[in-house]
Design a protein around this motif. Structure first.
Motif, mmCIF file in Angstrom:
data_model
loop_
_atom_site.group_PDB
_atom_site.id
_atom_site.type_symbol
_atom_site.label_atom_id
_atom_site.label_comp_id
_atom_site.label_asym_id
_atom_site.label_seq_id
_atom_site.Cartn_x
_atom_site.Cartn_y
_atom_site.Cartn_z
ATOM 1 N N UNK A 100 7.165 2.081 5.770
ATOM 2 C CA UNK A 100 6.612 2.008 7.056
ATOM 3 C C UNK A 100 5.780 0.414 6.928
ATOM 4 N N UNK A 101 5.390 -0.186 7.946
ATOM 5 C CA UNK A 101 4.930 -1.610 8.401
ATOM 6 C C UNK A 101 3.593 -1.175 7.844
ATOM 7 N N UNK A 102 2.771 -0.164 8.163
ATOM 8 C CA UNK A 102 1.497 -0.068 8.037
ATOM 9 C C UNK A 102 1.099 1.265 7.604
ATOM 10 N N UNK A 155 10.639 -9.293 -4.187
ATOM 11 C CA UNK A 155 11.589 -9.405 -5.235
ATOM 12 C C UNK A 155 12.673 -7.964 -5.219
ATOM 13 N N UNK A 156 12.593 -7.433 -4.350
ATOM 14 C CA UNK A 156 13.511 -6.287 -4.329
ATOM 15 C C UNK A 156 12.887 -4.854 -4.532
ATOM 16 N N UNK A 157 13.187 -3.645 -4.341
ATOM 17 C CA UNK A 157 12.842 -2.608 -4.596
ATOM 18 C C UNK A 157 14.099 -1.647 -4.648
ATOM 19 N N UNK A 179 0.750 -1.188 -0.008
ATOM 20 C CA UNK A 179 -0.108 0.010 -0.131
ATOM 21 C C UNK A 179 0.914 1.313 -0.177
ATOM 22 N N UNK A 180 0.315 2.453 -0.406
ATOM 23 C CA UNK A 180 1.107 3.635 -0.518
ATOM 24 C C UNK A 180 0.085 4.961 -0.094
ATOM 25 N N UNK A 220 5.234 4.358 1.988
ATOM 26 C CA UNK A 220 4.890 3.264 1.181
ATOM 27 C C UNK A 220 5.253 2.067 2.244
ATOM 28 N N UNK A 221 4.344 1.042 2.256
ATOM 29 C CA UNK A 221 4.522 -0.165 2.938
ATOM 30 C C UNK A 221 5.498 -1.032 2.278
ATOM 31 N N UNK A 222 6.458 -1.520 3.190
ATOM 32 C CA UNK A 222 7.708 -1.965 2.787
ATOM 33 C C UNK A 222 7.376 -3.670 2.599
#
Ligand code: CS2
Length: 493
Positions: free
Chosen positions: A280-282, A267-269, A221-222, A261-263
């Motif tokens: 962030x987590x949430x 597959x990488x970013x 989520x963003x 951005x939800x981390x």
């Protein structure tokens, strides 16, 4: 004047920031669906900041509907200007992170093949609220949407965003390639979870096993935020003067930018945090805050402001009654519904009011008024539901909803036609025609649109009384007077 392009970039005047990396070394890692102004003012700028040290995260943009972005950017080798505007002036920067633009209609196979290839780790989207082909009130896939019906019948040549994502994921699945992460950058509530639900449903309708595969895909989520008015010809001329070249599609925006951005990118970013994003987590509390405070205020100002004759948001902010209304909407009605430990909501509100005041940003009320049927649920109605559940008043939010109802009849206070752009425009006009000048009937007709109001609000008496009373006032005494009265009666002594 010469056209902006790779070969003219070196001529940019001193002071105009240009890409600080060798563009020929950039390879694609991201496909972005919906390569409109918002993406180019937001995510593409963050990526541009990173490419010098992380060259394998270039963006290939795709437009699903119109080829106009491709036509504008192709002769410019994907380069374009972001012009940041405020009272201090206009600050241009040339962005190089979009290495190619594809038009999905004429280059569908090329786009799907790229999305299916292992080098693409992220498919991001800004296709606007209506681009997800869902029911805005419930957040579920609209299985009767014409594009969804088309894509279910022609799954390998899809038109819709869910159809494109699922076909690309199906090809990866068949080839044993790990899925890309799907990152929605649209203003939907819980955009990661919502888009996952929609896309997984579409996949399951295609084939049960595909539904299961998509259920395992990451949909981080963003919360995205930057105000981006549409570009005008006057903007084009101004930018040409500043960069010394013609740019067919420069982007106008404000200094402020935020991206939470939800981390969750198995597959990488790219290291988005190095460009200023918050990982962030949430992300949901941030999304809710932004949708209810910024976008809720925006939509309220757009309908009331347009009807009051204000062309731009900065004009609306020149009217003290409107400022008091929006200040009250945020402080008294939206803020109590938000649980944001560690965030100073009062400071956030004041910063929003300053951003709305930006005199250099020509942000049309008409632009924000578009697609209200898709926007109201997450901007105003969710807040109203929380207020109702807590037994608290929501006069200002209710006025925002009434203003939308007044707007979508398509006639302004001077009797002139409003160009109402909305996927439900035809139905709403028909409801308005049936209601004639009966405000109560108009309220009843529009509140029965369950894709906007769900199955609860239309039947809620408190909601009905609040909104219908404001709607009646809007017809009887007009927008300016209605806003003035509400501000006066709600002023704290
Ligand atoms: C606006 C948004 O047009 C609209 O509906 O409310 O585009 C708004 O400017 C952005 O969400 C700001 O981040």
């Amino acid at each position: 004047m010469t056209r902006l392009s790779a070969s003219t970039l070196a001529n940019a005047p001193a002071g105009v920031r240009v890409p600080d990396y060798d563009r020929s070394q950039i390879t694609p890692g991201i496909v972005h669906l919906g390569i409109g102004a918002f993406h180019r003012a937001h995510m593409a700028v963050y990526v541009d900041d990173l490419l010098k040290h992380h060259p394998d995260w270039g963006i290939v943009g795709a437009s699903l509907r119109r080829p106009d972005t491709k036509e504008a950017l192709e002769p410019q080798d994907g380069l374009y200007t972001v012009a940041v505007r405020d009272a201090s002036g206009t600050h241009p920067r040339i962005i190089g992170s979009i290495i190619k633009v594809l038009d999905a209609n004429s280059q569908r196979e090329e786009l799907l093949a790229l999305m299916a290839s292992p080098q693409i780790k992220i498919v991001s989207l800004t296709v606007t609220e209506k681009g997800y082909c869902h029911d805005p009130a419930t957040g579920e896939l609209d299985q009767h949407h014409p594009d969804i019906m088309h894509d279910l019948a022609n799954p390998t040549a899809p038109k819709s965003a869910p159809g494109m994502l699922v076909e690309a994921l199906a090809r990866r699945h068949a080839a044993g390639v790990t899925p890309f992460a799907v990152m929605s950058c649209d203003n939907l509530p819980s955009n990661g979870a919502t888009v996952k639900r929609i896309v997984a449903k579409f996949a399951a309708l295609r084939e049960a096993a595909l539904g299961e595969f998509v259920a395992g895909v990451a949909f981080p989520g963003t919360m995205v935020d930057r105000i981006v008015p549409s570009t005008t010809d006057a903007d084009r001329d101004m930018v040409a003067g500043l960069i010394g070249a013609d740019d067919a599609w420069p982007i106008m925006t404000e200094p402020f930018t935020q991206w939470v951005i939800e981390d969750h990118f198995p597959d990488g970013r790219p290291p988005f945090e190095l460009a200023g994003a918050q990982l962030v987590e949430d992300v949901e509390p941030f999304e809710r805050m932004k949708l209810r405070m910024l976008n809720g205020s925006h939509s309220t100002m757009a309908y009331l402001g347009y009807l009051a004759g204000y062309e731009y948001i900065s004009d609306v902010m020149g009217d003290d009654n409107f400022v008091a209304l929006i200040h009250g909407l945020m402080t008294e009605e939206a803020m109590p519904t938000l649980d944001m430990p560690g965030v100073d909501l009062g400071a956030y509100r004041d910063q929003l009011l300053d951003r709305f005041r930006n005199p250099a940003l020509k942000h049309r009320t008409w632009q924000i008024a578009m697609d209200g049927s898709q926007k109201l649920p997450q901007r105003l109605l969710g807040t109203i539901r929380d207020r109702l559940a807590a037994g608290q008043p929501f006069e200002r939010l209710g006025l925002g909803v009434a203003a939308w109802m007044r707007y979508v009849i398509g006639i302004d206070e001077k009797g002139e036609t409003i160009d109402v752009r909305d996927p439900l425009a035809m139905r709403m006009m028909a409801i308005a025609a049936d209601a004639g000048d009966d405000a109560e009937a108009l309220y009843e007709g529009l509140a029965a649109l369950t894709e906007v109001f769900g199955s609860d609000l239309g039947d809620n008496q408190t909601f009905g009384e609040t909104v219908a009373t404001h709607l009646d006032d809007l017809f009887e005494i007009g927008v300016a007077e209605t806003v003035a009265e509400l501000v006066e009666t709600s002023a704290t002594p």
